[in-house]
Design a protein around this motif. Sequence first.
Motif, short mmCIF file in Angstrom:
data_model
loop_
_atom_site.label_atom_id
_atom_site.label_comp_id
_atom_site.label_asym_id
_atom_site.label_seq_id
_atom_site.Cartn_x
_atom_site.Cartn_y
_atom_site.Cartn_z
N GLY A 38 0.80 -1.22 0.00
CA GLY A 38 0.00 0.00 0.00
C GLY A 38 0.83 1.27 0.00
N VAL A 39 2.02 1.19 -0.61
CA VAL A 39 2.88 2.36 -0.73
C VAL A 39 3.19 2.58 -2.21
N SER A 40 3.78 3.71 -2.51
CA SER A 40 4.14 3.98 -3.90
C SER A 40 5.41 3.22 -4.28
N TYR A 41 5.60 3.06 -5.57
CA TYR A 41 6.81 2.45 -6.11
C TYR A 41 8.03 3.21 -5.59
N GLN A 42 7.98 4.55 -5.68
CA GLN A 42 9.13 5.38 -5.28
C GLN A 42 9.46 5.22 -3.79
N THR A 43 8.43 5.12 -2.95
CA THR A 43 8.67 4.95 -1.51
C THR A 43 9.41 3.65 -1.24
N LEU A 44 8.95 2.57 -1.86
CA LEU A 44 9.61 1.28 -1.64
C LEU A 44 10.99 1.26 -2.28
N TRP A 45 11.12 1.83 -3.46
CA TRP A 45 12.43 1.88 -4.13
C TRP A 45 13.44 2.61 -3.26
N ARG A 46 13.04 3.75 -2.68
CA ARG A 46 13.96 4.51 -1.82
C ARG A 46 14.35 3.70 -0.58
N ALA A 47 13.39 2.99 0.01
CA ALA A 47 13.69 2.16 1.18
C ALA A 47 14.69 1.07 0.83
N ILE A 48 14.52 0.44 -0.32
CA ILE A 48 15.47 -0.60 -0.76
C ILE A 48 16.83 0.02 -1.04
N ARG A 49 16.84 1.12 -1.77
CA ARG A 49 18.09 1.82 -2.12
C ARG A 49 18.87 2.23 -0.87
N ASP A 50 18.15 2.66 0.17
CA ASP A 50 18.77 3.13 1.40
C ASP A 50 18.98 2.02 2.42
N SER A 51 18.84 0.76 1.98
CA SER A 51 19.01 -0.42 2.84
C SER A 51 18.03 -0.45 4.00
N GLU A 52 16.85 0.11 3.80
CA GLU A 52 15.81 0.09 4.83
C GLU A 52 14.79 -1.01 4.59
N PHE A 53 14.94 -1.74 3.50
CA PHE A 53 14.08 -2.89 3.20
C PHE A 53 14.87 -3.81 2.28
N PRO A 54 14.72 -5.13 2.46
CA PRO A 54 15.51 -6.06 1.66
C PRO A 54 15.10 -6.08 0.19
N GLY A 55 16.08 -6.25 -0.65
CA GLY A 55 15.84 -6.36 -2.08
C GLY A 55 16.89 -7.26 -2.70
N ILE A 56 16.63 -7.68 -3.90
CA ILE A 56 17.55 -8.54 -4.65
C ILE A 56 17.84 -7.83 -5.97
N ARG A 57 19.12 -7.61 -6.25
CA ARG A 57 19.48 -7.01 -7.54
C ARG A 57 20.03 -8.12 -8.43
N ILE A 58 19.38 -8.31 -9.56
CA ILE A 58 19.87 -9.23 -10.59
C ILE A 58 20.12 -8.37 -11.82
N ARG A 59 21.41 -8.12 -12.05
CA ARG A 59 21.83 -7.15 -13.07
C ARG A 59 21.14 -5.83 -12.78
N GLY A 60 20.33 -5.31 -13.65
CA GLY A 60 19.67 -4.03 -13.42
C GLY A 60 18.29 -4.13 -12.83
N ARG A 61 17.83 -5.33 -12.55
CA ARG A 61 16.46 -5.52 -12.06
C ARG A 61 16.46 -5.71 -10.55
N ILE A 62 15.52 -5.05 -9.88
CA ILE A 62 15.39 -5.18 -8.43
C ILE A 62 14.11 -5.95 -8.12
N LEU A 63 14.24 -6.96 -7.25
CA LEU A 63 13.10 -7.75 -6.81
C LEU A 63 13.01 -7.71 -5.30
N VAL A 64 11.81 -7.97 -4.78
CA VAL A 64 11.57 -8.00 -3.34
C VAL A 64 11.18 -9.43 -2.97
N PRO A 65 11.90 -10.04 -2.01
CA PRO A 65 11.55 -11.39 -1.59
C PRO A 65 10.18 -11.42 -0.92
N ILE A 66 9.31 -12.30 -1.35
CA ILE A 66 7.99 -12.44 -0.74
C ILE A 66 8.15 -12.79 0.74
#
Length: 102
Positions: A38-66
Amino acid sequence: MHNQASQPAPAVKLQRVNGNRNPHRLAVTIAEAAEQLGVSYQTLWRAIRDSEFPGIRIRGRILVPIKAIELLMESVAQSGQLVDTADWTTAWRAETAVAEAV
């Protein structure tokens, strides 16, 4: 004939996202995760970028573990309090590091 009832249950409880045809995905796009949370793409992207939420980078693509979303929601439900994702992510990483060291 193969008996499907004898097959073990999956180790990780996964969820169908946006009616996705593949219910066995382990990760979703930032857009799909943001919609679930229930948040915007940009909000979650910034949290991942700032290491405030886990993400997976595969080359240029970012995924979020379920599993990360599920664990976050479990933490909120168990505590019954406001959970800050930056604090939660830091604690989750520390717990994971301790578990791996043992």
